[in-house]
Design a protein around this motif. Structure first.
Motif, PDB file in Angstrom:
ATOM      1  N   GLU A   9       0.817  -1.195   0.015  1.00  0.00           N
ATOM      2  CA  GLU A   9      -0.195  -0.080  -0.143  1.00  0.00           C
ATOM      3  C   GLU A   9       0.995   1.326   0.122  1.00  0.00           C
ATOM      4  O   GLU A   9       1.908   1.260   0.668  1.00  0.00           O
ATOM      5  N   PHE A  10       0.503   2.227  -0.715  1.00  0.00           N
ATOM      6  CA  PHE A  10       1.243   3.580  -0.444  1.00  0.00           C
ATOM      7  C   PHE A  10       0.437   4.421   0.543  1.00  0.00           C
ATOM      8  O   PHE A  10      -0.617   4.434   0.775  1.00  0.00           O
ATOM      9  N   GLU A  70       4.098   0.679   2.161  1.00  0.00           N
ATOM     10  CA  GLU A  70       4.210  -0.380   3.476  1.00  0.00           C
ATOM     11  C   GLU A  70       3.537  -1.644   3.209  1.00  0.00           C
ATOM     12  O   GLU A  70       2.625  -1.541   2.180  1.00  0.00           O
ATOM     13  N   ASP A  71       4.304  -2.700   3.537  1.00  0.00           N
ATOM     14  CA  ASP A  71       3.785  -3.919   3.546  1.00  0.00           C
ATOM     15  C   ASP A  71       4.465  -4.850   4.610  1.00  0.00           C
ATOM     16  O   ASP A  71       5.438  -4.531   5.065  1.00  0.00           O
ATOM     17  N   LEU A  72       3.495  -5.815   4.966  1.00  0.00           N
ATOM     18  CA  LEU A  72       3.855  -6.501   6.274  1.00  0.00           C
ATOM     19  C   LEU A  72       5.164  -7.450   5.979  1.00  0.00           C
ATOM     20  O   LEU A  72       6.140  -7.468   6.803  1.00  0.00           O
ATOM     21  N   SER A  73       5.479  -7.777   4.628  1.00  0.00           N
ATOM     22  CA  SER A  73       6.985  -8.354   4.267  1.00  0.00           C
ATOM     23  C   SER A  73       7.902  -7.354   3.728  1.00  0.00           C
ATOM     24  O   SER A  73       8.899  -7.953   3.596  1.00  0.00           O
ATOM     25  N   GLY A  74       7.572  -6.003   4.004  1.00  0.00           N
ATOM     26  CA  GLY A  74       8.620  -5.209   3.682  1.00  0.00           C
ATOM     27  C   GLY A  74       8.344  -4.737   2.024  1.00  0.00           C
ATOM     28  O   GLY A  74       8.109  -5.774   1.284  1.00  0.00           O
ATOM     29  N   GLU A  87       4.869   7.373 -12.928  1.00  0.00           N
ATOM     30  CA  GLU A  87       4.606   6.204 -12.486  1.00  0.00           C
ATOM     31  C   GLU A  87       5.331   5.626 -11.277  1.00  0.00           C
ATOM     32  O   GLU A  87       6.617   5.342 -11.660  1.00  0.00           O
ATOM     33  N   VAL A  88       4.696   5.267 -10.258  1.00  0.00           N
ATOM     34  CA  VAL A  88       5.429   4.816  -9.097  1.00  0.00           C
ATOM     35  C   VAL A  88       5.153   3.356  -8.843  1.00  0.00           C
ATOM     36  O   VAL A  88       3.743   2.847  -8.940  1.00  0.00           O
ATOM     37  N   LEU A  89       5.973   2.451  -8.927  1.00  0.00           N
ATOM     38  CA  LEU A  89       5.942   0.776  -8.733  1.00  0.00           C
ATOM     39  C   LEU A  89       6.270   0.377  -7.431  1.00  0.00           C
ATOM     40  O   LEU A  89       7.541   0.855  -7.157  1.00  0.00           O
ATOM     41  N   GLU A 113       2.792  -6.544  -6.777  1.00  0.00           N
ATOM     42  CA  GLU A 113       3.288  -5.131  -7.098  1.00  0.00           C
ATOM     43  C   GLU A 113       1.785  -4.418  -7.053  1.00  0.00           C
ATOM     44  O   GLU A 113       0.529  -4.957  -7.232  1.00  0.00           O
ATOM     45  N   ARG A 114       2.190  -3.161  -6.825  1.00  0.00           N
ATOM     46  CA  ARG A 114       0.921  -2.111  -6.910  1.00  0.00           C
ATOM     47  C   ARG A 114       1.620  -0.836  -7.550  1.00  0.00           C
ATOM     48  O   ARG A 114       2.770  -0.174  -7.180  1.00  0.00           O
ATOM     49  N   SER A 115       1.091  -0.204  -8.778  1.00  0.00           N
ATOM     50  CA  SER A 115       1.444   1.005  -9.307  1.00  0.00           C
ATOM     51  C   SER A 115       0.434   2.151  -9.323  1.00  0.00           C
ATOM     52  O   SER A 115      -0.558   1.941  -9.125  1.00  0.00           O
TER      53      SER A 115
END
Length: 377
Positions: free
Chosen positions: A115-116, A141-145, A165-167, A175-177
């Protein structure tokens, strides 16, 4: 003897015909998402389990650093500390009832993308600003880094709009962009405060802007000591009635006459645009006074404590919408209004038909004026 022996055999066979398994596996594995509490329930694995024996079914694991506590799977690190979440992987369990055993498996997967955090859909940076690090405008942020990369380039030497674009990618390649619009603005826009600080509160500026700020500060200093028509203002200090009238570099305080003049100029602009006049709001003015002092050290729409600028307003429900304009370096109400009116974002606030009230503050410190408008409607 033969007859007796055959009777015994027959009885044993009849006894065996009535034996039935109590543990019939329905799911040999149950999949959980990383970060979920893993509650171990026999009914998740067994088919038509007898309610009378559920509490008698024991669930055990022989996996290293894994335990079951209160029907919950827990994992320990090498030092024996309990981890917040069970790691991605497979964990073997045994369901035991009397003489029966069934092997089943818990599978932990990570399929959730990062998540951004406070993603900026629009970023304004001054043309030719120095040492700009666009990475500092984004966070994931992500639980796994997670890490993120910028897929496009922005030419800070040319005015214009750029799509960036931010990936974001986590440790398991989810992935989330997202796309942010980067606007390269002029020196005048930057001087009016129409730029975006990064997540650390840094406002990037060009050599030309730094020189312009110095020029304005020197002009203010010289004008305040020369006795001409642009003189050092009468300032009202909060909590301290004394001030040094002979040294413009050490005096500080609010310039109420300039604040009132800004209100007049705002309503002149609104009248020319066919809009109704804004009324002075003492509550918004108090908030503007707070913000004017804050932007001395942190020139941003984010307050020094990291909260949004509008948290300075005590809102009991009187305002459905709020807006803020800030600036510094301008030496009079007319000049700061010109700066704001020549900036698209600031002009939009001044000519916003939904606003009905205004509070303004002008704060003077060490030869520089700091300006704040807070609109309410």
């Amino acid at each position: 003897m033969k007859k007796r022996f055959s009777i015994v055999v027959t009885l044993l066979l009849l006894t065996g015909c009535f034996h039935s398994e109590k543990l019939i596996v329905k799911n040999e594995q149950v999949v959980y998402e990383y970060g979920e509490d893993i509650l171990i329930d026999p009914e998740d694995y067994l088919d038509e389990v007898d309610e009378e024996i559920v509490d008698q079914i024991e669930i055990v694991t022989e996996d290293e650093n894994v335990s079951i506590e209160d029907q919950k799977l827990v994992l320990f690190d090498e030092e024996g500390n309990k981890k917040e979440y069970v790691d991605v992987g497979e964990y073997n369990l045994k369901l035991v009832y009397e003489n029966e055993e069934k092997e089943v498996k818990v599978v932990v997967e990570d399929t959730t993308p990062p998540e951004f955090v406070d993603f900026l859909d629009e970023i304004k940076i001054e043309q030719n600003a120095l040492n700009v690090d666009l990475n500092k405008f984004f966070k994931c942020e992500d639980l796994s880094g997670c890490t993120f990369t910028l897929q496009d380039e922005v030419n800070l030497s040319e005015l214009g709009e750029y799509e960036l674009e931010v990936l974001a990618k986590d440790d398991y390649d989810n992935e989330r962009s997202a796309v942010s619009k980067v606007i390269v603005v002029s020196l005048d826009e930057a001087l009016a405060g129409n730029v975006t600080p990064d997540l650390e509160g840094t406002v990037y500026q060009s050599e030309a802007l730094a020189a312009k700020k110095q020029e304005l500060a020197e002009a203010s200093k010289n004008n305040n000591s020369s006795g001409n028509t642009t003189q050092k203002p009468n300032t009202s200090q909060s909590g301290n009635s004394s001030q040094n009238q002979n040294n413009s570099n050490t005096s500080s305080g609010y310039v109420d006459s300039y604040a009132n003049e800004v209100l007049t100029l705002v309503n002149e602009q609104r009248s020319q645009a066919g809009l109704g006049a804004l009324s002075w709001d003492s509550n918004l003015a108090s908030a503007a006074n707070v913000r004017a002092k804050e932007i001395v050290s942190s020139f941003s729409h984010t307050r020094p404590d990291g909260s949004a600028c509008f948290t300075a307003v005590v809102n009991d429900g009187s305002y459905m919408t709020l807006g803020e304009n800030i600036a510094y370096g301008y030496t009079g109400a007319s000049s700061v209004m010109n700066g704001w009116m020549n900036s698209e974002g600031h002009r939009a606030n001044i000519l916003n038909g939904s606003f009905t009230k205004l509070g303004v503050s002008c704060y003077y410190e060490n030869g520089t004026y700091y300006w704040v408008q807070i609109f309410g409607g």
